[in-house]
Enzyme design. Structure first.
Site: not given
Ligand code: 13P
Length: 251
Positions: A10, A12, A96, A98, A168, A174, A214
């Protein structure tokens, strides 16, 4: 039942057009043939060139990171499921954390997006997961169960077959804080049992459940070794070809 193993990136809101092409070029050079399906979740602007750069690769597919819930119409700035499908993506990341946090998406809206994605031939990667305070109050399994019910349990078994789940935990995204393999396994098993109660054991056994938060080359193997963890949804580490491919090779 043998489940499809998947490592999905992803990206982002990262990588301009040239940077995206460069990353895809490196990933395709480094990927070895394997049983793992690799999915790149890129910003919309990359999907067309990503498709033309990877048409010959049967183990690499593309995902969008969102789609609109309506089929088409006066929704300035939005992108429809049919548009995504038309440029060669087969998957879409929905729900997601976010999108939930910064764009106010809730499971009622996400359920509509799931329906529209399925109706247009896209396979949803449905993200669920709890915030830290929910885990600390030990309500994480109940919370994720309610997310699954609200976004997915209206589907028919035929529709549900198209769903990929990504667990997640929000506190791990992150942050560098990864769920322990035991924490991931506990939740993945709970998710599979929940699916089993609703749709039956066969469908539950066949559902790919990814871990995200992560996930890095140094922890992917212990996570992917858990019996109910079928791969990962990778954020930060999907932006570096060698880290991403190392994770793909972590089973
Ligand atoms: P990270 O791997 O940067 O923690 O992000 C995970 C994520 O949100 C994947 O959709």
């Amino acid at each position: 039942m043998k489940r499809q193993l998947i490592v999905a990136g992803n990206w982002k809101m990262n990588n301009n057009y040239e940077e995206g092409r460069e990353l895809i070029k490196k990933v395709r050079e480094m990927l070895q043939p394997s049983q793992v399906l690799v999915i790149l979740g890129t910003p919309y602007i990359h999907l067309m060139s990503a498709q033309s750069m990877t048409t010959d690769m049967s183990n690499l597919k593309l995902a969008a990171q969102n789609c609109h819930q309506e089929v088409s119409g006066a929704y300035t700035g939005e992108i429809s499921a049919a548009m995504i499908k038309s440029v060669g993506a087969d998957y879409v990341i929905l729900g997601h954390s976010e999108r939930r946090e910064y764009f106010g998406e809730d499971d009622a809206l996400i359920a509509k997006k799931i329906d529209t994605a399925l109706a247009n031939g896209l396979r949803p990667i449905y993200c669920c997961g709890e915030k830290l305070e929910v885990r600390e109050s030990k309500k994480h399994v109940a919370l994720v169960s309610s997310q699954l019910e609200a976004a997915l349990f209206h589907l028919s078994p035929e529709q549900f077959k198209e769903i990929i789940i990504a667990y997640e935990p929000v506190w791990a995204i992150g942050t560098g804080l990864t769920a322990s393999p035991e924490q991931a396994q506990e939740m993945h098993l709970a998710i599979r049992k929940k699916i089993g109660k609703k749709f039956g054991a066969d469908l539950a056994d066949g559902t790919t459940i990814l871990y995200g938060g992560s996930c890095k080359p140094n922890n992917a193997n212990t996570l992917f070794s858990q019996p109910d963890v079928d791969g990962g949804l990778i954020g930060g580490a999907s932006l570096k070809a060698d880290d991403f491919v190392a994770i793909v090779n972590s089973f």
